[in-house]
Design a protein around this motif. Structure first.
Motif, short mmCIF file in Angstrom:
data_model
loop_
_atom_site.label_atom_id
_atom_site.label_comp_id
_atom_site.label_asym_id
_atom_site.label_seq_id
_atom_site.Cartn_x
_atom_site.Cartn_y
_atom_site.Cartn_z
N ALA A 5 16.67 -16.76 11.91
CA ALA A 5 16.89 -15.85 12.82
C ALA A 5 16.95 -15.89 14.12
CB ALA A 5 16.20 -14.43 12.09
N LYS A 6 15.89 -16.66 14.65
CA LYS A 6 15.80 -17.13 16.04
C LYS A 6 17.01 -17.96 16.41
CE LYS A 6 13.22 -17.57 19.92
NZ LYS A 6 14.09 -18.00 20.64
N HIS A 7 17.22 -18.96 15.83
CA HIS A 7 18.46 -19.67 15.99
C HIS A 7 19.67 -19.01 16.12
CE1 HIS A 7 16.42 -23.64 14.77
NE2 HIS A 7 15.92 -23.23 15.59
N GLY A 8 19.82 -17.88 15.26
CA GLY A 8 20.94 -16.97 15.18
C GLY A 8 21.04 -16.18 16.54
N LYS A 9 19.89 -15.78 16.89
CA LYS A 9 20.06 -14.95 18.04
C LYS A 9 20.13 -15.86 19.51
CE LYS A 9 17.49 -10.94 16.92
NZ LYS A 9 16.41 -9.81 17.45
N ASP A 10 19.63 -17.10 19.33
CA ASP A 10 19.83 -17.84 20.52
C ASP A 10 21.07 -18.52 20.52
OD1 ASP A 10 17.41 -17.22 21.13
OD2 ASP A 10 16.44 -19.27 20.30
N TYR A 11 21.99 -18.96 19.49
CA TYR A 11 23.07 -19.68 19.56
C TYR A 11 24.26 -18.84 18.99
CZ TYR A 11 19.98 -23.14 20.93
OH TYR A 11 18.76 -24.00 21.56
N ASP A 12 25.54 -19.12 19.38
CA ASP A 12 26.84 -18.62 18.71
C ASP A 12 26.98 -19.57 17.36
OD1 ASP A 12 26.94 -16.22 20.02
OD2 ASP A 12 28.18 -17.22 21.88
N CYS A 59 20.91 -14.65 8.71
CA CYS A 59 19.84 -14.97 9.85
C CYS A 59 20.72 -15.64 10.89
CB CYS A 59 18.64 -15.76 9.54
SG CYS A 59 17.56 -14.78 8.42
N ARG A 63 23.56 -15.54 11.70
CA ARG A 63 24.93 -14.75 12.00
C ARG A 63 25.94 -15.50 12.05
NH1 ARG A 63 22.51 -11.05 17.20
NH2 ARG A 63 20.38 -10.34 16.15
#
Length: 381
Positions: free
Chosen positions: A261-268, A298, A300
């Motif tokens: 989920a962190k990677h999903g927020k940090d990157y498209d 997570c 996205r």
């Protein structure tokens, strides 16, 4: 009589030729004429591919092997493995330090026979910019691929990119150190119109594989040694591959982690690949069907592709399970992604193919009836 003599002579000649041909065939000639099963078909397809602007093309090479090509012909090959699994029952036990032996206290040799065919010939690679590895397990890094690239003068520009343990393995094999690039989470490598970003791995199986720092001083035992994020970064990384057509998330052999989920927020992230399989009793090594869907949510991602389920006979799993779970959950949870079920050797162009759910290899015969059929009469058709 003349006709009979002619037929007899022809029969004897054909028999002699057939006998001669059979006598010339050996186990070695059979292997060379048969493997890899796809010959250079896929090598040629990748070389000929002209990637449209604002797209990327990728091919599944088996296991988690991936070839990515961009409009400017940036070519990277990730985790290509051309070896085989178990080939004999003569060896009874696992080698010391094997991840499964460490994980579950098992000793009996696991029956991991290779299931999928070899679709790419490493010695027929003519154009590639980087050989990339997510981690150093044998089905993700290959001495044959290293040899094919290093010994090819046309590929003397190619870099070998991976975490420290992978670079240690490459240099041990004889890959020149100056051609190796060590990456850890947060590092980036630019290749033409493509950018490779190393990210945290969640491959906990890799953490329990020897070698590991501190194990030698502990009698080769991992018990009592506390792993760290630093150690994981030395052993394994995930990758974000930025291209003009969108971004690919390659998770290597990572397990499910809420940190997706962190990677999903940090990157498209447009397309995510996850290692899927049916874990044997007492083993936790591959993501399950629900893990694959949770990972995609997570991250996205727009598309999630299960891989790795093809390669080992003892970890095979049905991708129908992913599709059924997706159908059960997508409306209620309002999923913004969908699965894509691929085939080894298949091509996927994004965003051109973004709406596909299941892959089928090209079926051919699109030129039917462009020439007159060679049949006695039309009604036989």
């Amino acid at each position: 009589m003349i006709v009979l003599d002619f037929l007899l002579c022809r029969f004897l000649k054909d028999k002699e030729q057939n006998m001669s041909k059979v006598s010339e065939i050996t186990r070695e000639s059979w292997i060379l004429s048969t493997f890899p099963e796809w010959g250079t078909w896929l090598n040629e397809e990748i070389e000929l591919e002209q990637v449209p602007a604002n797209n990327f093309a990728m091919w599944w090479l088996g296991c988690v092997g991936l070839w990515v090509k961009t409009p400017q012909s940036a070519n990277i090959c990730i985790d290509l493995w051309c070896g085989r699994g178990k080939a004999t029952k003569q060896v009874k036990d696992m080698v010391r330090g094997h991840q499964m032996a460490n994980m579950a206290g098992v000793r009996k040799l696991q029956p991991n026979l290779r299931n999928s065919v070899g679709v790419l010939d490493p010695f027929a690679i003519n154009e590639v910019d980087a050989i990339v590895a997510t981690h150093y397990h044998n089905d993700h890094i290959d001495v044959n691929v290293a040899a094919a690239v290093v010994n090819n003068p046309k590929l003397d520009h190619v870099k070998f990119i991976g975490p420290q343990y992978c670079v240690d393995m490459w240099t041990k094999w004889g890959v020149p150190a100056e051609r190796c690039v060590v990456v850890k989470p947060g590092d980036t490598v630019k290749i033409k119109d493509l950018e490779l970003v190393a990210l945290d791995s969640f491959d906990r199986t890799c953490l329990v594989t020897l070698p590991a720092r501190g194990a030698e001083d502990n009698g080769g035992e991992l018990n009592g040694i506390c792993p760290s994020d630093e150690e994981m970064g030395l052993k394994a990384v995930n990758y974000l591959i930025k291209t003009p057509g969108g971004n690919i998330y390659h998770s290597g052999d990572s397990h499910y982690s809420i940190y997706y989920a962190k990677h999903g927020k940090d990157y498209d992230i447009d397309v995510a690949l996850g290692s899927y399989g049916e874990n044997p009793l007492g083993i936790q090594d591959k993501m399950t069907s629900i893990d694959i869907l949770r990972m995609a949510e997570c991250l996205r991602a727009k598309v999630v592709i299960p891989v790795h389920h093809d390669i080992w006979t003892n970890f095979m799993a049905s991708t129908n399970e992913i599709l059924e779970l997706y159908r059960m959950r997508k409306d209620r949870l309002q999923y913004q992604f969908h699965p894509f079920i691929w085939e080894v050797g298949g091509k996927y162009v994004y965003p051109r193919d973004k709406d596909l759910i299941e892959y089928h290899h090209p079926r051919g015969f699109d030129d039917c009836f462009e020439q007159e059929p060679n049949v006695p009469f039309k009604s036989i058709l």
